[in-house]
Design a protein around this motif. Sequence first.
Motif, mmCIF file in Angstrom:
data_model
loop_
_atom_site.group_PDB
_atom_site.id
_atom_site.type_symbol
_atom_site.label_atom_id
_atom_site.label_comp_id
_atom_site.label_asym_id
_atom_site.label_seq_id
_atom_site.Cartn_x
_atom_site.Cartn_y
_atom_site.Cartn_z
ATOM 1 N N LEU A 113 31.939 55.006 32.114
ATOM 2 C CA LEU A 113 33.220 54.939 32.833
ATOM 3 C C LEU A 113 33.070 54.211 34.166
ATOM 4 O O LEU A 113 33.980 53.480 34.579
ATOM 5 N N GLU A 114 31.950 54.386 34.812
ATOM 6 C CA GLU A 114 31.700 53.662 36.059
ATOM 7 C C GLU A 114 31.672 52.159 35.786
ATOM 8 O O GLU A 114 32.273 51.371 36.519
ATOM 9 N N ALA A 115 31.008 51.759 34.711
ATOM 10 C CA ALA A 115 30.910 50.337 34.380
ATOM 11 C C ALA A 115 32.264 49.752 33.988
ATOM 12 O O ALA A 115 32.580 48.614 34.339
ATOM 13 N N ARG A 116 33.075 50.527 33.284
ATOM 14 C CA ARG A 116 34.337 50.000 32.758
ATOM 15 C C ARG A 116 35.538 50.224 33.664
ATOM 16 O O ARG A 116 36.514 49.503 33.569
ATOM 17 N N ALA A 119 33.653 50.100 38.457
ATOM 18 C CA ALA A 119 33.167 48.801 38.938
ATOM 19 C C ALA A 119 34.267 47.746 38.958
ATOM 20 O O ALA A 119 34.097 46.688 39.556
ATOM 21 N N VAL A 120 35.396 48.052 38.340
ATOM 22 C CA VAL A 120 36.485 47.074 38.236
ATOM 23 C C VAL A 120 37.572 47.333 39.282
ATOM 24 O O VAL A 120 38.093 46.387 39.877
ATOM 25 N N LEU A 121 37.893 48.594 39.510
ATOM 26 C CA LEU A 121 38.969 48.936 40.445
ATOM 27 C C LEU A 121 38.423 49.714 41.639
ATOM 28 O O LEU A 121 37.542 50.562 41.466
ATOM 29 N N PRO A 122 38.957 49.467 42.828
ATOM 30 C CA PRO A 122 38.536 50.261 43.987
ATOM 31 C C PRO A 122 38.999 51.712 43.826
ATOM 32 O O PRO A 122 39.942 52.011 43.084
ATOM 33 N N GLU A 123 38.325 52.608 44.524
ATOM 34 C CA GLU A 123 38.607 54.039 44.418
ATOM 35 C C GLU A 123 40.081 54.362 44.671
ATOM 36 O O GLU A 123 40.677 55.178 43.970
ATOM 37 N N ARG A 124 40.668 53.715 45.645
ATOM 38 C CA ARG A 124 42.086 53.981 45.946
ATOM 39 C C ARG A 124 42.979 53.628 44.753
ATOM 40 O O ARG A 124 43.890 54.374 44.408
ATOM 41 N N SER A 125 42.701 52.508 44.109
ATOM 42 C CA SER A 125 43.479 52.116 42.930
ATOM 43 C C SER A 125 43.277 53.099 41.789
ATOM 44 O O SER A 125 44.225 53.433 41.063
ATOM 45 N N LEU A 126 42.042 53.562 41.607
ATOM 46 C CA LEU A 126 41.776 54.556 40.564
ATOM 47 C C LEU A 126 42.523 55.852 40.840
ATOM 48 O O LEU A 126 43.088 56.463 39.928
ATOM 49 N N ASP A 127 42.549 56.269 42.102
ATOM 50 C CA ASP A 127 43.289 57.483 42.476
ATOM 51 C C ASP A 127 44.785 57.308 42.203
ATOM 52 O O ASP A 127 45.439 58.223 41.693
ATOM 53 N N GLN A 128 45.314 56.146 42.543
ATOM 54 C CA GLN A 128 46.736 55.879 42.290
ATOM 55 C C GLN A 128 47.031 55.868 40.791
ATOM 56 O O GLN A 128 48.027 56.442 40.348
#
Length: 153
Positions: A113-116, A119-128
Amino acid sequence: MAELKRLFSDLVRLEIELWDAVDRRLRDTHGVPLGSFEIMQIVAATPGCRVYDIARQLSITVGGTSKAVDRIESCGHVVRRSNPDDRRSSIIELTPAGEQVLTEAGAVVDAELEARLGAVLPERSLDQLHGLISKLRAAGPPPDAACPTSRSE
């Protein structure tokens, strides 16, 4: 307005691609399918876990869940014991072997999941993204939905 059919298609394809990639890694490294890993995570996190609890959390049928638990039990990763509060149900618990597999497989899932995603989206985008998906899931089917169905395993 967003092109909802395209959004739907993209979400479904992303889910399939992520599922397949993580499932392949788990099968290759631990011989455990992702569906079993998901169930074992719920068992580990749910005191007094029953088939119903797993089915509700995964949005699948109780029958499909029971069969999946049977498969995991036959691998020696979970056991069922009588539910002292309800003789019609069983409590599902991880075995020591199941706990070990869950820990080791969890590291594989995290890495994939980190690789896919990570590593692709910043943490803020992942949280959103997580917040938006949670909001959509919480909304559930529209009140006038004719006959909601759920996927089973």
